[in-house]
Structure formats: C-alpha cells, structure tokens
Design a protein around this motif. Sequence first.
Motif, PDB file in Angstrom:
ATOM      1  N   HIS A   6       0.800  -1.232   0.000  1.00 33.11           N
ATOM      2  CA  HIS A   6       0.000   0.000   0.000  1.00 33.11           C
ATOM      3  C   HIS A   6       0.828   1.275   0.000  1.00 33.11           C
ATOM      4  O   HIS A   6       0.286   2.361   0.111  1.00 33.11           O
ATOM      5  CB  HIS A   6      -0.941  -0.002   1.211  1.00 33.11           C
ATOM      6  CG  HIS A   6      -1.980  -1.067   1.109  1.00 33.11           C
ATOM      7  ND1 HIS A   6      -1.891  -2.271   1.767  1.00 33.11           N
ATOM      8  CD2 HIS A   6      -3.100  -1.132   0.361  1.00 33.11           C
ATOM      9  CE1 HIS A   6      -2.928  -3.015   1.444  1.00 33.11           C
ATOM     10  NE2 HIS A   6      -3.667  -2.355   0.597  1.00 33.11           N
ATOM     11  N   HIS A   7       2.133   1.127  -0.072  1.00 33.21           N
ATOM     12  CA  HIS A   7       2.984   2.318  -0.061  1.00 33.21           C
ATOM     13  C   HIS A   7       4.021   2.249  -1.154  1.00 33.21           C
ATOM     14  O   HIS A   7       4.380   1.177  -1.626  1.00 33.21           O
ATOM     15  CB  HIS A   7       3.666   2.469   1.306  1.00 33.21           C
ATOM     16  CG  HIS A   7       2.707   2.843   2.385  1.00 33.21           C
ATOM     17  ND1 HIS A   7       1.934   1.901   3.025  1.00 33.21           N
ATOM     18  CD2 HIS A   7       2.354   4.043   2.896  1.00 33.21           C
ATOM     19  CE1 HIS A   7       1.154   2.514   3.905  1.00 33.21           C
ATOM     20  NE2 HIS A   7       1.382   3.804   3.842  1.00 33.21           N
ATOM     21  N   ASP A   8       4.498   3.406  -1.492  1.00 30.19           N
ATOM     22  CA  ASP A   8       5.563   3.491  -2.469  1.00 30.19           C
ATOM     23  C   ASP A   8       6.876   3.291  -1.705  1.00 30.19           C
ATOM     24  O   ASP A   8       7.115   3.969  -0.701  1.00 30.19           O
ATOM     25  CB  ASP A   8       5.476   4.874  -3.113  1.00 30.19           C
ATOM     26  CG  ASP A   8       6.719   5.208  -3.867  1.00 30.19           C
ATOM     27  OD1 ASP A   8       7.198   4.328  -4.592  1.00 30.19           O
ATOM     28  OD2 ASP A   8       7.223   6.340  -3.714  1.00 30.19           O
ATOM     29  N   VAL A   9       7.670   2.370  -2.170  1.00 29.54           N
ATOM     30  CA  VAL A   9       8.886   2.009  -1.436  1.00 29.54           C
ATOM     31  C   VAL A   9       9.853   3.190  -1.354  1.00 29.54           C
ATOM     32  O   VAL A   9      10.479   3.426  -0.322  1.00 29.54           O
ATOM     33  CB  VAL A   9       9.589   0.823  -2.125  1.00 29.54           C
ATOM     34  CG1 VAL A   9      10.793   0.381  -1.337  1.00 29.54           C
ATOM     35  CG2 VAL A   9       8.626  -0.325  -2.311  1.00 29.54           C
ATOM     36  N   LEU A  10       9.938   3.919  -2.429  1.00 26.10           N
ATOM     37  CA  LEU A  10      10.935   4.991  -2.495  1.00 26.10           C
ATOM     38  C   LEU A  10      10.617   6.120  -1.513  1.00 26.10           C
ATOM     39  O   LEU A  10      11.463   6.531  -0.720  1.00 26.10           O
ATOM     40  CB  LEU A  10      10.969   5.526  -3.931  1.00 26.10           C
ATOM     41  CG  LEU A  10      12.066   6.512  -4.248  1.00 26.10           C
ATOM     42  CD1 LEU A  10      13.417   5.829  -4.115  1.00 26.10           C
ATOM     43  CD2 LEU A  10      11.884   7.071  -5.649  1.00 26.10           C
ATOM     44  N   THR A  11       9.398   6.618  -1.552  1.00 29.95           N
ATOM     45  CA  THR A  11       9.064   7.811  -0.765  1.00 29.95           C
ATOM     46  C   THR A  11       8.282   7.472   0.499  1.00 29.95           C
ATOM     47  O   THR A  11       8.036   8.346   1.315  1.00 29.95           O
ATOM     48  CB  THR A  11       8.193   8.756  -1.603  1.00 29.95           C
ATOM     49  OG1 THR A  11       6.992   8.051  -1.962  1.00 29.95           O
ATOM     50  CG2 THR A  11       8.889   9.195  -2.867  1.00 29.95           C
ATOM     51  N   ALA A  12       7.869   6.216   0.638  1.00 27.77           N
ATOM     52  CA  ALA A  12       7.045   5.755   1.770  1.00 27.77           C
ATOM     53  C   ALA A  12       5.677   6.432   1.792  1.00 27.77           C
ATOM     54  O   ALA A  12       4.959   6.344   2.782  1.00 27.77           O
ATOM     55  CB  ALA A  12       7.766   5.915   3.108  1.00 27.77           C
ATOM     56  N   LEU A  13       5.323   7.090   0.717  1.00 24.79           N
ATOM     57  CA  LEU A  13       3.980   7.689   0.637  1.00 24.79           C
ATOM     58  C   LEU A  13       2.993   6.581   0.264  1.00 24.79           C
ATOM     59  O   LEU A  13       3.382   5.583  -0.334  1.00 24.79           O
ATOM     60  CB  LEU A  13       3.940   8.754  -0.465  1.00 24.79           C
ATOM     61  CG  LEU A  13       4.707  10.046  -0.225  1.00 24.79           C
ATOM     62  CD1 LEU A  13       4.574  10.951  -1.446  1.00 24.79           C
ATOM     63  CD2 LEU A  13       4.181  10.765   1.009  1.00 24.79           C
ATOM     64  N   PRO A  14       1.699   6.772   0.578  1.00 24.13           N
ATOM     65  CA  PRO A  14       0.704   5.808   0.093  1.00 24.13           C
ATOM     66  C   PRO A  14       0.810   5.676  -1.427  1.00 24.13           C
ATOM     67  O   PRO A  14       1.151   6.646  -2.106  1.00 24.13           O
ATOM     68  CB  PRO A  14      -0.626   6.472   0.474  1.00 24.13           C
ATOM     69  CG  PRO A  14      -0.308   7.346   1.631  1.00 24.13           C
ATOM     70  CD  PRO A  14       1.098   7.820   1.416  1.00 24.13           C
ATOM     71  N   ASN A  15       0.555   4.480  -1.929  1.00 21.15           N
ATOM     72  CA  ASN A  15       0.594   4.298  -3.384  1.00 21.15           C
ATOM     73  C   ASN A  15      -0.810   4.428  -3.969  1.00 21.15           C
ATOM     74  O   ASN A  15      -1.769   4.740  -3.258  1.00 21.15           O
ATOM     75  CB  ASN A  15       1.251   2.965  -3.744  1.00 21.15           C
ATOM     76  CG  ASN A  15       0.451   1.784  -3.253  1.00 21.15           C
ATOM     77  OD1 ASN A  15      -0.669   1.937  -2.774  1.00 21.15           O
ATOM     78  ND2 ASN A  15       1.017   0.605  -3.364  1.00 21.15           N
ATOM     79  N   ARG A  16      -0.917   4.155  -5.237  1.00 20.64           N
ATOM     80  CA  ARG A  16      -2.190   4.322  -5.940  1.00 20.64           C
ATOM     81  C   ARG A  16      -3.310   3.516  -5.279  1.00 20.64           C
ATOM     82  O   ARG A  16      -4.428   3.990  -5.106  1.00 20.64           O
ATOM     83  CB  ARG A  16      -1.993   3.850  -7.386  1.00 20.64           C
ATOM     84  CG  ARG A  16      -3.128   4.177  -8.320  1.00 20.64           C
ATOM     85  CD  ARG A  16      -2.868   3.525  -9.671  1.00 20.64           C
ATOM     86  NE  ARG A  16      -1.831   4.215 -10.405  1.00 20.64           N
ATOM     87  CZ  ARG A  16      -2.072   5.148 -11.327  1.00 20.64           C
ATOM     88  NH1 ARG A  16      -3.312   5.461 -11.608  1.00 20.64           N
ATOM     89  NH2 ARG A  16      -1.088   5.739 -11.963  1.00 20.64           N
TER      90      ARG A  16
END
Length: 761
Positions: A328-338
């Motif tokens: 559920h998150h973007d690995v690079l930025t640790a932000l939630p993903n799509r």
Amino acid sequence: MALIESAFSVMSEKPLAVPGTIDNAELIRYLRAKIDQLLVVMGSQPLRPEELDDATLIALDPIGIIAESFGQVIAHLYATNNRLDIARNEIRTILDTLGAAVVVLDLEDRVEDCNRRALDWFFDGGERAQVIGHPAAEVCTCAAALGEVRSSADGSSHSTNIHGRDVQVVASKICDEAGQHAQTVMLFTDIGEQKTIERHLQLYAEVFSHIGEGILITDADNRIIEINDAVTRITGYARDELIGADPGKLKSGLHKPAFYAGMWRTLRAQGHWQGEVFDRTRDGRVVPLLQTISEVRNADDKLTHRIAVMADISSMKEAQTRLDFLAHHDVLTALPNRLLFNDRLHHAIERAQRDKSALALLFIDLDRFKNINDSLGHHVGDLLLIEAARRIKSLARRADTVARFGGDEFVVLMESGASHESAAHLAEKLVVAFKQPFTVTGTELHIGCSIGITLYPDDGTDAVSLLKNADAAMYRAKESGRDGHYRYTAELSAATNSKLELDNALRSAVRDGGFELHYQPIVDIKRGEVIACEALLRWPQAPAGASTPDLFVPVAEETRLIVPLGHWVVREALTRFQAWQAEGLTLDYISVNISAVQMAQPDFPDSIISLLLESGVAGHHLQIEITENVLMGNIDLCSWVLTQLREHGIRTAIDDFGTGYSSLSYLKRLPIDNLKIDRSFVRDIPGDPNDCAIAAAVVSLARTLGMDTIAEGIETLEQQNYLARIGCDKVQGYLHSRPLPAADFLTFVRQAHPFRTGDST
Ligand code: C2E
Ligand code: MG
Ligand code: MG
C-alpha cells in the motif's frame, strides 16, 4: 497352569504368581487349547501398540515377562519329563510350533534337546538327529554364546544379542532325581521388532522435546499433563508452572468468549480445531500462535487426551505487516501508493456524500523529470523524487493524503474544508516551492511542477472521473507553459483524451500516415541565406491536449511508437530533401530530431544508413539532432552510433544545448558538428547579463572544440544582433520563419528572402 495364566495376565497388568507344581497332562491340554493365543503373544507380532497408550508401552516389557514365565514352565516340563519320560514327542511338537527357540544343554554343553526354531537360528538349519548328543561346539554356530547363557542360568530373563539376533533369554537349571543340577533349558524369544518399536518411541520422544513447535497435552479434564521445551520457550512458563494447570492460564484476554466457544464447538464436533490465537506469555507479552488442537480417543471412543500444537507466528505476522505496508505504499518515498490512495478516496467520497461536503484533488506532475533521470541516472532521479515528496508533504495539511502514483506523479487529497480557493492556494504554494532548486548529491537541480485540480462534487462524483479529470487539467497546465496549475473545466473534458486514448490515437496516426513534417529555416545571417532546415513533426488531427510534439512525443516514447514514427520522419525528410534538390533547391542539410528510445535500438545506425542509401541523398546532407541528456545518458552507445553515422558523412547536432547536464570534455570525444543554443538562453538576451554570458561562453567553447553554434528561437532583431556580435551567425526562429509545410517552405526560400543582417540595421 497358574503360571501360564500369570504370563497372560501380564497383559492386564496383574502381578505374576510364583510357579507351583505342574501336572504334565494338564499342561499339555492347556498348551493345546491356548497355543494360538500363545503364538500371538510370543510370535512375530506380539504387540498391538494401538491397544496400549505410549506411556504404558514404554513401561511394559511384556515379552520379557512372558518369556520368563514361559521359560520356567518349560524348565519344569523338562524336569518332570526326565523323571516320567512321557509325552516327549508331544511336547516337541508343541515347542516346534513356537515362535521362540528352545535349547537344552547338559553341564558339558552337549545338546540334549532343541526345537525347530533353535535348529534354524543356531544350528544352521540342520536336523535334530544331527545335533542331539553332540557337543554344541561341534554343531552350533554360536556355541560360545549359548555356553555363556548356560553357565549364568538363574531363571531370570535378560536380553542379549546372539548370532546377530536380538533375543530375550531365560535359562533355567534342571536337577536330576538326586537333586543335582544336570541340564539347563534355555528359551530365546526374538525381540527385534520390539527393539524397533522402542527405537521409534525413543525417536518420538526426541522429536517431542526438540521440535520447534510447542506441544501441550491435556487429559480428559483439560489439565496439562505434558509439555515440551518449546512451550516453555514460547510462553516463558517453566514446566512445573504449567503441569496440572488449565491451558486457559495462557489466555491473553484479547479474544471474546464467543471465540473460545466456537473453538470448543468445532473441537467437539470434528475432533480437531485450527486457528490463530493470541496468548499471553509469563512476562505479559501477547504472542500470536497458530494452534492445532486434536482430541485423542481410546478404543471405546472415550476422550483420553487433547494435544495442542502451537507455532509462534510473530515473525510471520511482522512480515505480513511489512508486506501489507509495501503493498500500500511506495517504497521509495514511503507515501501511500495508488492502491491505498484509491481506497482513501473512495472512503472520502462516501463521507463527503453523507456530510454534503467538498473534496479537492491535486494531480502533480514534475516538469522535465525525465531529463534528470536520463542524464544524471536513476539514482539521482530517485533522490530527487524523495525530496519532491518531502516538499509536497511539508506544504500539505496533516489531514491531507499525499500519494505517489508512480513515476513523477503525485496526488494530494484535501478533505475537510476543501474548496477551490484552498486547493488553488496549496497549488500555488507548491508551484512556488518547486521553483526553488533541489540540492541532490551536491548538485543544484531545477525542476518545476504542473498541477491539475478537481473538486468533488463539481468536477466528478466518483474516484475514476475525479482522477481522470485532474490528470487532464494537469496536462492543460503543462500545455499552457508548465510551472503552473489549472482547475478542471467541463470544456476540457470534451476535448481531453486520457493517456490510453492518446496512445490509441497515436497508434492509428502512425499506421494511417496521420503525421506531417514542417520545416523551419536555419539561416546564416552573415551570408543572408537559408542554409538548412529542421524537420519538425506535426499531427494535424491531434486530440486536444496533444497538439504539439512536446506533448505527444513523450507519450510516443513511452509506448515506443516513436521507433516507427521516427523512422517515418527520417524517410519523409530525406524524400523531401531529394525532391527539393530535383527542383533546384540546394540546402547544406536537413536536420531531424532523434529520441533516446530510437538511439537505443540496436539497428538504429543501420536503419538510418539504409534510408539514406534508399533516398539517394548524400550523407552530409543529413543531420541528426540529439539532446545533451540523450548523449550523457549513454555516452558509449551514442559514441558508437555517431561514429558509424559519421562514416557515411552524416552530421550531428546537440539540441537544446545548455538545458541538460553535459560535460564539454565528453563532447570533445564525439563527432559533433553543431551546438544548438536552447531558446531559454536566447529569450532574454541581450537584456539578461547572465544569459548573455552563457551564450557567449557556449559560442567560444564551441569554437574551441571546432563546432558551429546555432541559436534557437530567435524572435527579435536585438537577439540576432547580439548573437552575431558574439560570433554566432547561424540562427533559427520566428524572426525568420515559423516551421512551414513543405510547399510553403519552398516558396519561402525561393522568394530570395531579403534577410537583414545585424550589420544592415
Ligand atoms: P526542438 O528540436 O528544440 O525544436 C525547436 C522547437 O522550437 C520547435 O517546437 C519550434 O517550433 C520551436 N521554435 C522555433 N523557433 C521558435 C521561436 O522563435 N519561438 C518559439 N517560441 N519557438 C520556436 P516544436 O515544433 O513544437 O517541437 C518541439 C520539440 O519537439 C522539438 O524541440 C523536438 O525536441 C521535439 N520534436 C519535434 N519533432 C520531432 C521529431 O520528429 N522527432 C522527435 N524525436 N522529436 C521531435
Ligand atoms: Mg531540434
Ligand atoms: Mg531545440
């Protein structure tokens, strides 16, 4: 008689009776009647383990006890027989059917008697007549061992190994009429199978204590009667703290009573339950366990035990949580993903619907991010994305959701108090913030952002249309000059194509020849002549939002459609050049733009060369334009391609020079003819001293490297005059002409345009 009964009574755990006097006839009758049962007990399958529980089985030595009793019976039999000398043959017949071996030796170890089994085991399968009366040493394969058994005869049972066979032995002395010890009767019972069972039991015991899973056994009253070491390890309780306790001692308190009720229900109905349980350790920690509980029932189907096997799944749970985060998150930025974002958006829409409130979506796309990735590598690109994410997050409110959609796309969801004003305000702050350079690995990078805004419910009432429209608005922001934000409008929707639609439209246009080339003159101001031209792609039927190559070429690159499209461009440009030549128009060269995707095609040089040969145009009449970023992205590849092209005379220009991150020392190594100074440096000269200095530096460096410079985007005479002064006399721009369709271009050149040079004004 009583003795035999005692032997059988072992199975029911009654104490053994001491042998009394035996009546021979009665014994024989008894043996005849019981022989089958006796063979079951003493024969090859004496035990039926399923009838005994493990503990009793380990404790018992039934064969040993029976052998001992039976050995004494036989000893008696012999003693009586010697005296009465009756029924010897009948006894022999009985003994021959036994699973045990019987040998009678006298004091000199001569064989007095033996049964069939003994002949097979110890006398090489010989006949009784060959054996009886002979010294054991002569006829027996294991005389020494038998002799030893004989000499230590005391009527008790012990196990030993004779001639490779595990046996239980009973040796009893028999006295003659004078009461003197005359013979010894020895009874050997094969206990190989029992040994195997014992070994298995030993193995089970080892497994029980060393297995990683905890095993906890309760009795029918649900009291713990046994645990293994793993239970201690998992729960922290010592063995004596658990033995006798109720397993409920381990309850964490986290499960509702209904949970345990369900467990018991299943256990009673199916005899088996499996599930995840949170237990509490001795020091108060909660530990997740995967538990399997099974009922154990005896032959009468009465519950005797329950066995619980527990595996500590803490680390599995942690991995699961981590996986969940990753999903559920973007690995690079640790932000939630799509995925997570969509989920939140759906919920937010539901809430907004209920509360009749508004939502705002900001779709953010970084400008020129691809340049950075291409030229400085993905590592730098990644660091920049992390910084960009941080910047967005720091400006958004805590309650807003900031997500990364992949690539250089970010989305902000504003919930409480969202309005057009608040969204535009945040967008403005973001645009301003992105105008500040980013410092990544010590380098200052300039990158802007374009933002599209949609509001719920005005611009869409579901997640898909809100996102799609925000994306469209973002494209419009890009179209209208980047570094800005744009609020979605209904008109935009009518004209907008999603990326997918754009991709389809591009595909059809490539297939159906929907593209054209326009030609922009390149002018030598000193000579006052059009010396060359640049071919630029045009898409007359382009969907809105994709009208210029700046907008559709990146999509064509992404889908690799640029490969056939670029091939068409080169062929079309060469065909046009050839036609102009035929009509008497001679230019130095025609310049075509080549994208990084084309350069990376292994057959790129070959395809250009064969197009050249096919057209009949000489190599030096063709120039390819690549940007610095393409060049620096893969210097070795470019060097290889350019060298091959140069062998056929083809020229090279570096496009948009100054916007990328090239190093002039690299340029020196490559066969480059022209540097095209980017429009952004030309725009503000002569007013901006910085740009003037940059332009002057590029011109003088190019000269040092033996290259020519062409200034792009000349719109005013002042620009041209300044450039002429610093030694750049080749220009391209609206001052002379916009890119023109082929026929107009020809007319334009033919008019013998009276180019004004800087000197003439
Ligand atoms: P470019 O190669 O740097 O092309 C110059 C761009 O500047 C062209 O935009 C041209 O119309 C514009 N231009 C020329 N003079 C002036 C001026 O005085 N003022 C202003 N404001 N603009 C001027 P265009 O045609 O929209 O192309 C944009 C970019 O798209 C090109 O930049 C090139 O990178 C790419 N492109 C165009 N055609 C092709 C093609 O066939 N293949 C590939 N791979 N890229 C292409
Ligand atoms: Mg160009
Ligand atoms: Mg350019």
